[in-house]
Design an enzyme around this catalytic site. Structure first.
Site, PDB file in Angstrom:
ATOM      1  N   SER A  48       0.849  -1.199   0.000  1.00 49.94           N
ATOM      2  CA  SER A  48       0.000   0.000   0.000  1.00 49.94           C
ATOM      3  C   SER A  48       0.877   1.240   0.000  1.00 49.94           C
ATOM      4  CB  SER A  48      -0.869   0.071   1.259  1.00 49.94           C
ATOM      5  OG  SER A  48      -1.220  -1.186   1.749  1.00 49.94           O
ATOM      6  N   SER A  49       1.832   1.258   0.914  1.00 48.02           N
ATOM      7  CA  SER A  49       2.712   2.418   1.069  1.00 48.02           C
ATOM      8  C   SER A  49       3.613   2.600  -0.138  1.00 48.02           C
ATOM      9  CB  SER A  49       3.583   2.255   2.311  1.00 48.02           C
ATOM     10  OG  SER A  49       2.781   1.996   3.431  1.00 48.02           O
ATOM     11  N   TYR A 137      -1.799 -11.156   3.300  1.00 44.00           N
ATOM     12  CA  TYR A 137      -1.999  -9.768   3.739  1.00 44.00           C
ATOM     13  C   TYR A 137      -3.485  -9.547   4.001  1.00 44.00           C
ATOM     14  CZ  TYR A 137      -1.054  -4.650   3.728  1.00 44.00           C
ATOM     15  OH  TYR A 137      -0.913  -3.315   4.059  1.00 44.00           O
ATOM     16  N   LYS A 165       0.243 -10.866   7.559  1.00 45.88           N
ATOM     17  CA  LYS A 165       0.415  -9.471   7.959  1.00 45.88           C
ATOM     18  C   LYS A 165      -0.983  -8.978   8.236  1.00 45.88           C
ATOM     19  CE  LYS A 165       1.338  -5.058   5.604  1.00 45.88           C
ATOM     20  NZ  LYS A 165       0.898  -4.263   6.733  1.00 45.88           N
ATOM     21  N   SER A 167      -3.558  -6.247   9.238  1.00 44.80           N
ATOM     22  CA  SER A 167      -3.787  -4.813   9.359  1.00 44.80           C
ATOM     23  C   SER A 167      -5.197  -4.473   9.806  1.00 44.80           C
ATOM     24  CB  SER A 167      -3.486  -4.115   8.022  1.00 44.80           C
ATOM     25  OG  SER A 167      -2.121  -4.230   7.737  1.00 44.80           O
ATOM     26  N   GLY A 190      -0.109  -4.977  11.825  1.00 47.49           N
ATOM     27  CA  GLY A 190      -0.325  -4.008  10.755  1.00 47.49           C
ATOM     28  C   GLY A 190      -0.540  -2.586  11.249  1.00 47.49           C
ATOM     29  N   ASP A 192       0.018   0.561  12.867  1.00 49.63           N
ATOM     30  CA  ASP A 192       1.166   1.107  13.611  1.00 49.63           C
ATOM     31  C   ASP A 192       0.714   1.748  14.921  1.00 49.63           C
ATOM     32  OD1 ASP A 192       2.158   0.408  11.166  1.00 49.63           O
ATOM     33  OD2 ASP A 192       2.881   2.406  10.615  1.00 49.63           O
ATOM     34  N   GLU A 193      -0.546   2.207  14.924  1.00 52.87           N
ATOM     35  CA  GLU A 193      -1.089   2.872  16.111  1.00 52.87           C
ATOM     36  C   GLU A 193      -1.247   1.894  17.276  1.00 52.87           C
ATOM     37  OE1 GLU A 193      -2.235   2.857  13.071  1.00 52.87           O
ATOM     38  OE2 GLU A 193      -2.998   4.817  12.442  1.00 52.87           O
ATOM     39  N   GLY A 209       3.366   1.154   7.666  1.00 55.65           N
ATOM     40  CA  GLY A 209       3.428   2.249   6.708  1.00 55.65           C
ATOM     41  C   GLY A 209       4.080   3.511   7.240  1.00 55.65           C
TER      42      GLY A 209
HETATM   43  C1  MN9 Z   1      -4.663   0.755   6.403  1.00 57.97           C
HETATM   44  C2  MN9 Z   1      -3.178   0.772   6.247  1.00 57.97           C
HETATM   45  O1  MN9 Z   1      -2.663   1.333   5.317  1.00 57.97           O
HETATM   46  N1  MN9 Z   1      -2.469   0.141   7.170  1.00 57.97           N
HETATM   47  C3  MN9 Z   1      -1.035   0.115   7.175  1.00 57.97           C
HETATM   48  C4  MN9 Z   1      -0.564  -1.253   7.102  1.00 57.97           C
HETATM   49  O2  MN9 Z   1      -0.899  -2.096   7.861  1.00 57.97           O
HETATM   50  C5  MN9 Z   1      -0.524   0.774   8.452  1.00 57.97           C
HETATM   51  O3  MN9 Z   1       0.855   0.591   8.576  1.00 57.97           O
HETATM   52  C6  MN9 Z   1      -0.866   2.255   8.427  1.00 57.97           C
HETATM   53  O4  MN9 Z   1      -0.179   2.873   7.388  1.00 57.97           O
HETATM   54  C7  MN9 Z   1      -0.495   2.958   9.721  1.00 57.97           C
HETATM   55  O5  MN9 Z   1      -0.988   2.249  10.797  1.00 57.97           O
HETATM   56  C8  MN9 Z   1      -0.988   4.395   9.759  1.00 57.97           C
HETATM   57  O6  MN9 Z   1      -2.390   4.456   9.857  1.00 57.97           O
HETATM   58  C1  PYR Z   2       2.259  -1.870   5.509  1.00 60.00           C
HETATM   59  C2  PYR Z   2       1.875  -1.049   4.441  1.00 60.00           C
HETATM   60  O1  PYR Z   2       1.516   0.045   4.654  1.00 60.00           O
HETATM   61  C3  PYR Z   2       2.010  -1.557   3.082  1.00 60.00           C
HETATM   62  O2  PYR Z   2       1.296  -2.452   2.701  1.00 60.00           O
HETATM   63  O3  PYR Z   2       2.840  -1.052   2.347  1.00 60.00           O
END
Ligand code: MN9
Ligand code: PYR
Length: 303
Positions: A48-49, A137, A165, A167, A190, A192-193, A209
């Site tokens: 995602s990131s 994931y 993983k 989230s 997943g 981070d909070e 992320g």
């Molecule tokens: C929904 C989403 O993108 N979740 C990410 C992966 O798990 C997290 O790492 C977030 O980027 C992070 O917790 C910030 O909200």
């Molecule tokens: C962990 C995350 O944010 C990703 O899937 O890249």
């Protein structure tokens, strides 16, 4: 197989663009060097990131190549290969295997709401395409598909499945997946909070992320947990959450904010790709405060 190399802090790798918005090999290398110097356990490339959803398959293959070129042999490399079609996912999976990635990972299929049978088949087709270990994931808030313990159990029929993983927000899901898989699986936190909560509920590491914006803080939280210092870890989590919530309240996307934070920390990896929004309005001032908060938390918590 020993899963030790997957334990710890694994930042999600960001998309690195040049000033025209094209994938930048040079900037990918710069982000890689920065992360390598921080001593993180590994990276999760093309998730995602990594803005994978806005990139062509050719671009995604290039990103996987550039990241491996910089980091192979230095840390654990996980390739996210989820794509709308099984065919494209397999192409990415084979590419990652040729590059020597340590594991593959994929979201479930997106857009059409498919039955469990199709989702399981999708994951198994990718798993069958290479000899690499595979990490499911689960990210229901973006994909609309919630992995259940029963589906996870079915996927574990393949020895190549080494974990998930997770989230989704309930830390309970982490505990349930760990309970289904036992010692042969690793569950990655997943959200981070709630890194601290996820670790306590059974996650042996995290893929996140926001890690790369402040790797020092997550590395420290992980060490505090290893030392059993829960109160201190929880206080650090709270400082981290103030930062994440500020990053999520910008006019631009959280990733645009993180990229600006990285620029302030000496790494320029460009902007975000539309439809993600770049920073605007008073975001610049907010970023200065966020950078100051990161520096303060490092000074307060990192020993
Ligand atoms: C929904 C989403 O993108 N979740 C990410 C992966 O798990 C997290 O790492 C977030 O980027 C992070 O917790 C910030 O909200
Ligand atoms: C962990 C995350 O944010 C990703 O899937 O890249």
């Amino acid at each position: 197989m020993s899963l030790q190399k997957f334990h710890g802090i694994i930042p999600a790798f960001y998309a690195c663009y040049d000033n025209d918005g094209n994938i930048s090999k040079d900037r990918t290398g710069q982000l890689a060097s920065y992360l390598s110097a921080k001593n993180v356990q590994g990276v999760y490339v093309g998730g995602s990131s990594g803005e994978c959803i806005y990139q062509s398959i050719e671009e995604r293959k290039a990103v996987l190549s550039y990241a491996a070129e910089s980091l192979k042999g230095k840390m654990t490399l996980i390739a996210h290969v989820g794509a709308p079609s099984t065919r494209d996912s397999i192409e990415l999976a084979k590419h990652a295997a040729e590059l020597g990635y340590d594991a593959l990972s994929a979201i479930p299929p997106i857009y059409f709401k498919l039955p469990d049978s199709a989702v399981i088949r999708y994951w198994n087709d990718i798993i069958d395409a290479t000899p690499l270990p595979f990490i499911i994931y689960n990210i229901p808030q973006t994909t609309g598909y919630q992995l259940t313990p029963a589906v996870f159990r079915k996927l574990l029929a393949s020895d190549k499945v080494i974990g998930v993983k997770n989230s989704s927000m309930p830390a309970l899901d982490i505990e349930r997946f760990k309970s289904v898989g036992g010692d042969r699986v690793i569950v990655f936190n997943g959200p981070d909070e709630q890194f601290v909560a996820g670790r306590i509920m059974g996650a042996q590491g995290g893929i996140g992320g926001t890690y790369a914006a402040m790797p020092e803080l997550f590395l420290e939280a992980n060490v505090l947990l290893q030392e059993g210092k829960l109160e201190e870890a929880t206080r650090l989590q709270s400082a981290i959450n103030d930062i994440i919530i500020a990053l999520c309240s910008l006019n631009g996307s959280m990733y645009a904010g993180i990229k600006e934070v990285l620029r302030a920390r000496g790494v320029d990896i460009g902007g975000v790709r539309a439809p993600l929004e770049n920073l605007s309005g008073n975001d610049g001032e907010k970023i200065q405060l966020i950078v100051a908060s990161i520096n303060k938390a490092i000074a307060d918590f990192v020993r």
